[in-house]
Design a protein around this motif. Sequence first.
Motif, PDB file in Angstrom:
ATOM      1  N   THR A 263       0.855  -1.178   0.000  1.00  0.00           N
ATOM      2  CA  THR A 263       0.000   0.000   0.000  1.00  0.00           C
ATOM      3  C   THR A 263       0.893   1.230   0.000  1.00  0.00           C
ATOM      4  O   THR A 263       2.095   1.144   0.245  1.00  0.00           O
ATOM      5  CB  THR A 263      -0.920   0.062   1.244  1.00  0.00           C
ATOM      6  OG1 THR A 263      -0.151   0.439   2.385  1.00  0.00           O
ATOM      7  CG2 THR A 263      -1.586  -1.266   1.500  1.00  0.00           C
ATOM      8  N   SER A 264       0.314   2.372  -0.262  1.00  0.00           N
ATOM      9  CA  SER A 264       1.093   3.606  -0.319  1.00  0.00           C
ATOM     10  C   SER A 264       1.554   4.075   1.052  1.00  0.00           C
ATOM     11  O   SER A 264       2.390   4.959   1.163  1.00  0.00           O
ATOM     12  CB  SER A 264       0.259   4.719  -0.978  1.00  0.00           C
ATOM     13  OG  SER A 264      -0.933   4.948  -0.236  1.00  0.00           O
ATOM     14  N   GLN A 265       0.996   3.474   2.113  1.00  0.00           N
ATOM     15  CA  GLN A 265       1.328   3.921   3.464  1.00  0.00           C
ATOM     16  C   GLN A 265       1.909   2.808   4.327  1.00  0.00           C
ATOM     17  O   GLN A 265       1.775   2.827   5.539  1.00  0.00           O
ATOM     18  CB  GLN A 265       0.083   4.509   4.141  1.00  0.00           C
ATOM     19  CG  GLN A 265      -0.506   5.704   3.397  1.00  0.00           C
ATOM     20  CD  GLN A 265      -1.637   6.341   4.170  1.00  0.00           C
ATOM     21  OE1 GLN A 265      -1.651   6.347   5.394  1.00  0.00           O
ATOM     22  NE2 GLN A 265      -2.601   6.897   3.459  1.00  0.00           N
ATOM     23  N   ASP A 266       2.552   1.841   3.703  1.00  0.00           N
ATOM     24  CA  ASP A 266       3.186   0.784   4.487  1.00  0.00           C
ATOM     25  C   ASP A 266       4.263   1.371   5.397  1.00  0.00           C
ATOM     26  O   ASP A 266       5.088   2.181   4.968  1.00  0.00           O
ATOM     27  CB  ASP A 266       3.843  -0.249   3.558  1.00  0.00           C
ATOM     28  CG  ASP A 266       2.829  -1.261   3.053  1.00  0.00           C
ATOM     29  OD1 ASP A 266       1.803  -1.433   3.721  1.00  0.00           O
ATOM     30  OD2 ASP A 266       3.063  -1.852   1.994  1.00  0.00           O
ATOM     31  N   ASN A 267       4.247   0.932   6.636  1.00  0.00           N
ATOM     32  CA  ASN A 267       5.272   1.324   7.595  1.00  0.00           C
ATOM     33  C   ASN A 267       6.231   0.151   7.756  1.00  0.00           C
ATOM     34  O   ASN A 267       5.830  -0.920   8.203  1.00  0.00           O
ATOM     35  CB  ASN A 267       4.629   1.699   8.939  1.00  0.00           C
ATOM     36  CG  ASN A 267       5.631   2.300   9.912  1.00  0.00           C
ATOM     37  OD1 ASN A 267       6.827   2.048   9.817  1.00  0.00           O
ATOM     38  ND2 ASN A 267       5.133   3.094  10.847  1.00  0.00           N
ATOM     39  N   SER A 268       7.476   0.354   7.393  1.00  0.00           N
ATOM     40  CA  SER A 268       8.436  -0.757   7.418  1.00  0.00           C
ATOM     41  C   SER A 268       8.574  -1.358   8.813  1.00  0.00           C
ATOM     42  O   SER A 268       8.812  -2.559   8.957  1.00  0.00           O
ATOM     43  CB  SER A 268       9.798  -0.297   6.903  1.00  0.00           C
ATOM     44  OG  SER A 268      10.316   0.752   7.705  1.00  0.00           O
ATOM     45  N   SER A 269       8.401  -0.547   9.855  1.00  0.00           N
ATOM     46  CA  SER A 269       8.544  -1.072  11.216  1.00  0.00           C
ATOM     47  C   SER A 269       7.454  -2.076  11.552  1.00  0.00           C
ATOM     48  O   SER A 269       7.644  -2.973  12.376  1.00  0.00           O
ATOM     49  CB  SER A 269       8.525   0.071  12.231  1.00  0.00           C
ATOM     50  OG  SER A 269       7.291   0.763  12.185  1.00  0.00           O
ATOM     51  N   ASP A 270       6.268  -1.950  10.902  1.00  0.00           N
ATOM     52  CA  ASP A 270       5.173  -2.880  11.161  1.00  0.00           C
ATOM     53  C   ASP A 270       5.497  -4.290  10.697  1.00  0.00           C
ATOM     54  O   ASP A 270       4.902  -5.256  11.174  1.00  0.00           O
ATOM     55  CB  ASP A 270       3.891  -2.407  10.456  1.00  0.00           C
ATOM     56  CG  ASP A 270       3.337  -1.129  11.059  1.00  0.00           C
ATOM     57  OD1 ASP A 270       3.717  -0.818  12.210  1.00  0.00           O
ATOM     58  OD2 ASP A 270       2.550  -0.441  10.395  1.00  0.00           O
ATOM     59  N   ALA A 271       6.410  -4.414   9.737  1.00  0.00           N
ATOM     60  CA  ALA A 271       6.724  -5.718   9.158  1.00  0.00           C
ATOM     61  C   ALA A 271       7.925  -6.380   9.815  1.00  0.00           C
ATOM     62  O   ALA A 271       8.191  -7.551   9.556  1.00  0.00           O
ATOM     63  CB  ALA A 271       6.983  -5.573   7.658  1.00  0.00           C
ATOM     64  N   ARG A 272       8.638  -5.681  10.679  1.00  0.00           N
ATOM     65  CA  ARG A 272       9.911  -6.212  11.172  1.00  0.00           C
ATOM     66  C   ARG A 272       9.771  -7.416  12.086  1.00  0.00           C
ATOM     67  O   ARG A 272      10.669  -8.251  12.143  1.00  0.00           O
ATOM     68  CB  ARG A 272      10.691  -5.090  11.872  1.00  0.00           C
ATOM     69  CG  ARG A 272      11.275  -4.118  10.861  1.00  0.00           C
ATOM     70  CD  ARG A 272      11.965  -2.937  11.476  1.00  0.00           C
ATOM     71  NE  ARG A 272      12.316  -1.961  10.436  1.00  0.00           N
ATOM     72  CZ  ARG A 272      12.561  -0.690  10.664  1.00  0.00           C
ATOM     73  NH1 ARG A 272      12.502  -0.217  11.902  1.00  0.00           N
ATOM     74  NH2 ARG A 272      12.867   0.127   9.671  1.00  0.00           N
ATOM     75  N   GLU A 273       8.637  -7.539  12.793  1.00  0.00           N
ATOM     76  CA  GLU A 273       8.488  -8.711  13.659  1.00  0.00           C
ATOM     77  C   GLU A 273       8.047  -9.940  12.882  1.00  0.00           C
ATOM     78  O   GLU A 273       7.952 -11.027  13.434  1.00  0.00           O
ATOM     79  CB  GLU A 273       7.478  -8.411  14.772  1.00  0.00           C
ATOM     80  CG  GLU A 273       6.047  -8.223  14.293  1.00  0.00           C
ATOM     81  CD  GLU A 273       5.068  -8.094  15.437  1.00  0.00           C
ATOM     82  OE1 GLU A 273       4.931  -9.087  16.190  1.00  0.00           O
ATOM     83  OE2 GLU A 273       4.456  -7.032  15.569  1.00  0.00           O
ATOM     84  N   PHE A 274       7.797  -9.777  11.577  1.00  0.00           N
ATOM     85  CA  PHE A 274       7.309 -10.892  10.763  1.00  0.00           C
ATOM     86  C   PHE A 274       8.313 -11.307   9.688  1.00  0.00           C
ATOM     87  O   PHE A 274       7.931 -11.818   8.654  1.00  0.00           O
ATOM     88  CB  PHE A 274       5.986 -10.515  10.093  1.00  0.00           C
ATOM     89  CG  PHE A 274       4.929 -10.045  11.040  1.00  0.00           C
ATOM     90  CD1 PHE A 274       4.438 -10.893  12.023  1.00  0.00           C
ATOM     91  CD2 PHE A 274       4.433  -8.767  10.954  1.00  0.00           C
ATOM     92  CE1 PHE A 274       3.448 -10.464  12.900  1.00  0.00           C
ATOM     93  CE2 PHE A 274       3.440  -8.327  11.827  1.00  0.00           C
ATOM     94  CZ  PHE A 274       2.957  -9.183  12.803  1.00  0.00           C
ATOM     95  N   ILE A 275       9.597 -11.076   9.921  1.00  0.00           N
ATOM     96  CA  ILE A 275      10.559 -11.357   8.857  1.00  0.00           C
ATOM     97  C   ILE A 275      11.372 -12.623   9.116  1.00  0.00           C
ATOM     98  O   ILE A 275      12.248 -12.953   8.336  1.00  0.00           O
ATOM     99  CB  ILE A 275      11.524 -10.165   8.651  1.00  0.00           C
ATOM    100  CG1 ILE A 275      12.303  -9.852   9.932  1.00  0.00           C
ATOM    101  CG2 ILE A 275      10.764  -8.955   8.170  1.00  0.00           C
ATOM    102  CD1 ILE A 275      13.342  -8.753   9.764  1.00  0.00           C
TER     103      ILE A 275
END
Length: 484
Positions: A263-275
């Motif tokens: 999405t145009s507003q993805d926050n990279s920090s939101d994905a860090r616990e799922f990597i």
Amino acid sequence: MFSILTILGAICIIWWLAILSISLIGHFEIMNNFNSIKRKPENVKLDAEGLVMDDDLLLEGVTILRPIKGIDPDLEKCLESCLLQNYPSNKFQVIFCVEDPNDPSIPIVLKLLKKHQGTKDCQLLIESANFGPNPKVNNLAKGYKAAKFDIIWVLDSNVWVNPGTLVRSVISLRQSLDNGKKTTDRPVKLVHHVPIAVNEPGSNATMGAKLDEMFLLTSHAKFYVFFNKASIDSCVNGKSNLYRRSSLDECVNKISQGQLSVTSQDNSSDAREFIGPGEGLRFFSRYIGEDNMIGIGLWRLGGRQGMTGDVAVQPMNNNKGADDSSVNLYQLSVSDYVKRRVRWLRVRKYMVLAATLVEPTTESIVIGLMGCSGLCQIVLNSFDFFWWLFALHECVWCYIDFSQFTAVVNFANVDELAFKSNNDSSQNQIGLNKHIQFWSEWLPIWLLRELLALPIWIIAMCGGTIDWRNKPFKINSDLSAVPL
């Protein structure tokens, strides 16, 4: 100088021709490539019993994930259809995912585990989780992490598939095929199957269930197939999707690094616990339409979607106790059907606004009125034959839908890769071959569905709240869902 009416008439003709072309391309793609004979891969070898031979260069391991909640019609047959895939038994596993230890589906799953014990690698995982508002992803996450193969096939519990679906899907993924043809623009990173709903003979289907069946087998099928073939952007329904876990984990990893977004507003920090390995699916629990967002993520990773000529069949027996997101799907009233269509149109409004805004013009009545008006304005210079033209347009559209409806139902129960000597395969068949009377049964339902299309769209556009699993949600600007 051209008048405004002339310009509008020209626009109507151009758009009418465009929608007709899209509709016909999708229709002929279905009629040509969903035929059971044409679905048989040329490089698949069968033994004397009709079983696919193990070829390390052609096939690889697959984990099938089936999220289950409650009792769906023909649940046992639907679940067992993945265990009866004509695929080397040492190269696929099945994980049934349930959240509630008291779920009424568990005895059915245990019966299947006992029946196939020692011959199939299958297990039941029971565990609840809350990574986000999407219950399907919360349920699937444990199976996704426990999968022992890289290729994942997410298959909803309420759908049945043919025995050769897995073989064709793996070949399509590995060789980048779309309906048996090599893709040249992008590699195939996700294989999906056309979702259909079928009211089996003697199921006493309600009008709402018949409308759902009509929508999926006619309008939805041909446009869904067209957009897959055109490969303009991601277009995925979540009933039956096959992709690599490593690809999805890579997608989430790139989101966490700010190198990719869904999405145009993805926050990279939101994905860090799922990597971490096997964690990528959890990231998509924030979205109601996880299937579409996964498709977008793999698309932006450089891939595209492919089909195999297979369908994911949802039986719609009028069973008491059938479980669905908000109502008993199999006892749908017309009002229930309208509410379901409104819900998903509102979800699409946030995800693909432009496509949702023009959706009424993809329906026969609106586009017919537009095209006939343009023809009378520009070509005939008279409206004397307007209703004759409109009637002809509707008749042609209706015939195309009827022929497609009949063909898909007839093709869906036949598979060249079905076992030749395994009785379980034939006993697992879903009763799809129906004999219907065109004028007395099919036509009134088709007309009602067409008449309801525009009112449903208007209702969907006039509201923003999404009722999902008996709870109201709103969609944020980043497309994540928040319960109200």
